[in-house]
Design a protein around this motif. Structure first.
Motif, PDB file in Angstrom:
ATOM      1  N   GLU A 219       0.809  -1.218   0.000  1.00  0.00           N
ATOM      2  CA  GLU A 219       0.000   0.000   0.000  1.00  0.00           C
ATOM      3  C   GLU A 219       0.838   1.261   0.000  1.00  0.00           C
ATOM      4  O   GLU A 219       0.509   2.255   0.658  1.00  0.00           O
ATOM      5  N   LYS A 220       1.916   1.227  -0.737  1.00  0.00           N
ATOM      6  CA  LYS A 220       2.718   2.431  -0.996  1.00  0.00           C
ATOM      7  C   LYS A 220       2.115   3.084  -2.232  1.00  0.00           C
ATOM      8  O   LYS A 220       2.691   3.083  -3.315  1.00  0.00           O
ATOM      9  N   VAL A 221       0.903   3.621  -2.067  1.00  0.00           N
ATOM     10  CA  VAL A 221       0.120   4.089  -3.204  1.00  0.00           C
ATOM     11  C   VAL A 221       0.743   5.287  -3.903  1.00  0.00           C
ATOM     12  O   VAL A 221       0.407   5.580  -5.041  1.00  0.00           O
TER      13      VAL A 221
ATOM     14  N   SER B 286      -2.879   0.668 -10.088  1.00  0.00           N
ATOM     15  CA  SER B 286      -2.084   1.565  -9.246  1.00  0.00           C
ATOM     16  C   SER B 286      -2.627   2.987  -9.269  1.00  0.00           C
ATOM     17  O   SER B 286      -2.730   3.637  -8.227  1.00  0.00           O
ATOM     18  N   VAL B 287      -2.945   3.454 -10.465  1.00  0.00           N
ATOM     19  CA  VAL B 287      -3.480   4.820 -10.585  1.00  0.00           C
ATOM     20  C   VAL B 287      -4.843   4.893  -9.915  1.00  0.00           C
ATOM     21  O   VAL B 287      -5.142   5.868  -9.207  1.00  0.00           O
ATOM     22  N   TRP B 288      -5.675   3.872 -10.103  1.00  0.00           N
ATOM     23  CA  TRP B 288      -6.988   3.850  -9.463  1.00  0.00           C
ATOM     24  C   TRP B 288      -6.850   3.853  -7.935  1.00  0.00           C
ATOM     25  O   TRP B 288      -7.534   4.598  -7.247  1.00  0.00           O
ATOM     26  N   ARG B 289      -5.940   3.027  -7.427  1.00  0.00           N
ATOM     27  CA  ARG B 289      -5.725   2.960  -5.976  1.00  0.00           C
ATOM     28  C   ARG B 289      -5.227   4.294  -5.442  1.00  0.00           C
ATOM     29  O   ARG B 289      -5.612   4.730  -4.366  1.00  0.00           O
TER      30      ARG B 289
ATOM     31  N   LEU C 132      -6.405   9.243  -2.452  1.00  0.00           N
ATOM     32  CA  LEU C 132      -6.511  10.705  -2.349  1.00  0.00           C
ATOM     33  C   LEU C 132      -7.930  11.135  -2.000  1.00  0.00           C
ATOM     34  O   LEU C 132      -8.132  12.059  -1.218  1.00  0.00           O
ATOM     35  N   GLU C 133      -8.915  10.453  -2.596  1.00  0.00           N
ATOM     36  CA  GLU C 133     -10.315  10.767  -2.281  1.00  0.00           C
ATOM     37  C   GLU C 133     -10.641  10.440  -0.820  1.00  0.00           C
ATOM     38  O   GLU C 133     -11.359  11.192  -0.168  1.00  0.00           O
TER      39      GLU C 133
END
Length: 154
Positions: A65-67, A125-128, A133-134
Motif C-alpha cells: 500500500e505504498k500508493v 495503481s493509478v486507481w488505488r 486521495l479521495e
C-alpha cells in the motif's frame, strides 16, 4: 490479475525469430526464455528487460500500500517495455551450435500478455492512488465539519 497475466506470459510463445539473412527456419521463443536472456539486452542499450524489475517493484509497493510510488513504478515499466520496439533482432547465443543474431519476425501472445500485465497494474495503481486521495480528502472534510459542529474551529 497483473501477476497472473505476467506468469501466463512466461509460459507462452513471446516471439518468432530466425537467423538472417539466409535461414528460412523460424524459432519460437517463450516468455521464460526472454526473461532468462533479456538481461543481455542491457549491454546493447535495450532497457526493455528492466521493465521486469520495475513491475516487480510496482507489485510490491502496491501490495504494501505504498500508493504514492506504485503508479510511478508501473508507468515506468510500461515505458521500459516500449523500448522493445527499437530492436528487430536478438543477438545472443541463439542455438546449440553457437551464437548469432536472430531476427524477430513477429511478437506473439506471451509478449502481449507481458505488456497487458503492466497495463493492468498501471490502471490498478493509478486507481488505488486516486481512491486513496479521495479517502484522505473525505477524511479531512469530515474532520473540518466535526470541528465546526463542535465549535473547536472558532
Amino acid at each position: 490479475m497483473s501477476v497472473m497475466l505476467y506468469l501466463a506470459s512466461l509460459s507462452l510463445p513471446a516471439a518468432v525469430t530466425g537467423a538472417y539473412p539466409f535461414e528460412v527456419r523460424r524459432t519460437v521463443v517463450s516468455g521464460l526464455e526472454f526473461l532468462g536472456i533479456g538481461w543481455l539486452g542491457v549491454y546493447f542499450l535495450c532497457a526493455a528487460w528492466l521493465a521486469n524489475l520495475a513491475i516487480i517493484v510496482a507489485w510490491i509497493s502496491l501490495t504494501l500500500e505504498k500508493v504514492a510510488s506504485s503508479p510511478w513504478w508501473s508507468v515506468g515499466s510500461l515505458i521500459l517495455m516500449l523500448d522493445t520496439f527499437r530492436f528487430n533482432a536478438l543477438c545472443i547465443p541463439a542455438n546449440k551450435e553457437g551464437g548469432g543474431c536472430q531476427r524477430i519476425y513477429e511478437y506473439s501472445w506471451g509478449f502481449y500478455l507481458w505488456v497487458a500485465s503492466a497495463v493492468v497494474l498501471t490502471v490498478a495503481s493509478v486507481w488505488r492512488r486516486f481512491v486513496s486521495l479521495e479517502e484522505r480528502r473525505s477524511a479531512s472534510d469530515d474532520q473540518k465539519t466535526s470541528k465546526r459542529q463542535s465549535g473547536e474551529g472558532l
